[in-house]
Write a protein that holds these residues in place. Structure first.
Motif, mmCIF file in Angstrom:
data_model
loop_
_atom_site.group_PDB
_atom_site.id
_atom_site.type_symbol
_atom_site.label_atom_id
_atom_site.label_comp_id
_atom_site.label_asym_id
_atom_site.label_seq_id
_atom_site.Cartn_x
_atom_site.Cartn_y
_atom_site.Cartn_z
ATOM 1 N N THR A 38 42.455 49.919 28.304
ATOM 2 C CA THR A 38 42.900 48.462 28.251
ATOM 3 C C THR A 38 44.030 48.341 29.792
ATOM 4 O O THR A 38 43.654 47.311 30.610
ATOM 5 N N LYS A 39 44.915 49.659 29.652
ATOM 6 C CA LYS A 39 45.446 49.526 31.152
ATOM 7 C C LYS A 39 44.610 49.303 32.406
ATOM 8 O O LYS A 39 44.368 48.663 33.320
ATOM 9 N N GLN A 40 43.953 50.119 32.765
ATOM 10 C CA GLN A 40 42.484 50.070 33.169
ATOM 11 C C GLN A 40 42.144 48.793 33.762
ATOM 12 O O GLN A 40 41.525 48.262 35.057
ATOM 13 N N ALA A 41 41.549 48.289 32.498
ATOM 14 C CA ALA A 41 41.015 47.163 32.372
ATOM 15 C C ALA A 41 41.462 45.833 33.381
ATOM 16 O O ALA A 41 41.347 45.037 33.557
ATOM 17 N N ILE A 42 43.068 45.843 32.951
ATOM 18 C CA ILE A 42 43.947 45.203 33.659
ATOM 19 C C ILE A 42 44.295 45.426 34.919
ATOM 20 O O ILE A 42 44.131 44.463 35.383
ATOM 21 N N LEU A 43 44.285 46.658 35.010
ATOM 22 C CA LEU A 43 44.824 47.147 37.017
ATOM 23 C C LEU A 43 43.324 46.126 37.300
ATOM 24 O O LEU A 43 43.183 45.756 38.764
ATOM 25 N N GLU A 44 41.791 46.413 37.223
ATOM 26 C CA GLU A 44 40.626 46.701 37.556
ATOM 27 C C GLU A 44 40.657 44.966 38.070
ATOM 28 O O GLU A 44 40.202 44.461 38.561
ATOM 29 N N ALA A 45 41.156 44.124 36.604
ATOM 30 C CA ALA A 45 41.456 42.537 36.574
ATOM 31 C C ALA A 45 42.395 42.154 38.103
ATOM 32 O O ALA A 45 42.462 41.358 38.704
ATOM 33 N N GLY A 46 42.834 43.062 37.839
ATOM 34 C CA GLY A 46 44.341 42.187 39.058
ATOM 35 C C GLY A 46 44.031 42.758 40.404
ATOM 36 O O GLY A 46 43.883 41.908 41.319
ATOM 37 N N ARG A 47 43.472 43.997 40.582
ATOM 38 C CA ARG A 47 42.979 43.997 41.901
ATOM 39 C C ARG A 47 41.871 43.068 42.216
ATOM 40 O O ARG A 47 42.159 42.635 43.584
ATOM 41 N N THR A 48 40.875 43.140 41.588
ATOM 42 C CA THR A 48 39.557 41.866 42.171
ATOM 43 C C THR A 48 40.381 40.454 41.726
ATOM 44 O O THR A 48 39.448 39.701 43.036
ATOM 45 N N LEU A 49 41.366 40.257 40.839
ATOM 46 C CA LEU A 49 41.392 38.538 41.612
ATOM 47 C C LEU A 49 42.432 38.872 42.985
ATOM 48 O O LEU A 49 42.228 37.231 43.690
ATOM 49 N N PHE A 50 43.246 39.518 42.924
ATOM 50 C CA PHE A 50 44.522 39.205 43.734
ATOM 51 C C PHE A 50 43.249 39.338 44.994
ATOM 52 O O PHE A 50 43.693 39.000 46.552
ATOM 53 N N ALA A 51 42.439 40.630 45.842
ATOM 54 C CA ALA A 51 41.600 40.623 45.972
ATOM 55 C C ALA A 51 40.592 39.101 47.034
ATOM 56 O O ALA A 51 40.603 38.819 48.429
ATOM 57 N N GLU A 52 40.137 38.224 45.864
ATOM 58 C CA GLU A 52 39.291 37.053 46.149
ATOM 59 C C GLU A 52 40.275 36.326 46.174
ATOM 60 O O GLU A 52 39.389 35.126 46.826
ATOM 61 N N GLN A 53 41.608 36.029 45.386
ATOM 62 C CA GLN A 53 42.169 34.623 45.429
ATOM 63 C C GLN A 53 43.394 34.744 46.104
ATOM 64 O O GLN A 53 44.230 34.153 46.725
ATOM 65 N N GLY A 54 44.065 35.349 45.938
ATOM 66 C CA GLY A 54 45.677 36.096 46.863
ATOM 67 C C GLY A 54 46.502 36.544 45.489
ATOM 68 O O GLY A 54 45.981 36.321 44.804
ATOM 69 N N TYR A 55 47.491 36.885 46.382
ATOM 70 C CA TYR A 55 48.661 37.555 45.131
ATOM 71 C C TYR A 55 49.090 36.116 44.501
ATOM 72 O O TYR A 55 48.967 35.916 43.110
ATOM 73 N N PHE A 56 49.682 34.967 44.759
ATOM 74 C CA PHE A 56 49.855 34.059 45.222
ATOM 75 C C PHE A 56 49.030 33.369 44.588
ATOM 76 O O PHE A 56 49.872 32.654 42.320
ATOM 77 N N ALA A 57 48.204 32.973 44.636
ATOM 78 C CA ALA A 57 47.333 31.850 43.404
ATOM 79 C C ALA A 57 46.407 32.685 41.878
ATOM 80 O O ALA A 57 46.447 31.720 41.724
ATOM 81 N N THR A 58 46.913 33.599 42.262
ATOM 82 C CA THR A 58 46.272 34.629 41.076
ATOM 83 C C THR A 58 47.598 34.306 40.160
ATOM 84 O O THR A 58 48.207 34.736 40.184
#
Length: 206
Positions: free
Chosen positions: A21-41
């Protein structure tokens, strides 16, 4: 007659699920931060991507700031980074050491630049992002200082260790890579070739 003891498989499965679960959350965060930016995520998007409840993102990942900090801490503690530091400490040829360092920073930049671009953009507006960025900066700066000290120990350094560390930082930090690739439009091959031509005369007794 003693009762037969059963293995505590339940506890093991719970720990395994928690880590997944932790790894899934981290990977989701990394992908979305990179694609959308920190504030937009949004946390809700991270939860949806990781297929968990938003409350779990806070409980397990610590929210957006916690996820980013964990990503930075994990990034500077990978096996690759450990191997790079070990090779710096055992290098015996100054020119080969510089060439290796340049190639290593290029490879790290290739892997992390999508996320780091967004982190650098968000850092001026968000203290927690600045704190996470500082983790990456301390790690890189430490590796560059280690290189400068190794070059000095080999009797190859033409400047002081602090000066060498600064020169390496000015040329090998993420900002320097972003300037060459984004502002100047250089390919990473062009960047690496230029660094290999430029840094030895600045740093080494030749």
């Amino acid at each position: 007659m003693a009762k037969e003891q059963r293995p505590a498989n339940g506890a093991g499965r719970r720990a395994e699920y928690a880590e997944q679960t932790k790894q899934a959350i981290l990977e989701a965060g990394r992908t979305l931060f990179a694609e959308q930016g920190y504030f937009a995520t949004k946390v809700e998007e991270i939860a949806r991507t990781a297929r968990v409840a938003p409350a779990t993102v806070y409980a397990v990942g610590g929210g957006k700031s916690g996820i980013l900090r964990t990503l930075m801490e994990a990034g500077v503690a990978t096996e690759d980074v450990t191997e790079i530091l070990a090779r710096i400490q055992t290098a015996t040829d100054p020119l080969e050491l510089l060439t290796f360092l340049i190639r290593s920073t290029r490879m790290i930049f290739e892997t992390w630049s999508p996320l780091m671009r967004q982190v650098v953009a968000a850092a001026p507006q968000e203290p927690s992002v600045r704190d996470s960025l500082e983790i990456a900066h301390r790690s890189l700066r430490g590796g560059l200082e280690l290189t400068a000290r190794r070059l000095d120990g080999l009797g190859a350094l033409r400047v002081t260790i602090p000066q060498a560390t600064d020169i390496l930082w000015l040329n090998l930090c993420n900002t320097a890579y972003f300037i060459r690739t984004d502002d100047l439009g250089w390919s990473l091959d062009t960047s690496e070739k230029w660094l290999n031509e430029t840094l030895p005369p600045l740093l080494l007794n030749q």
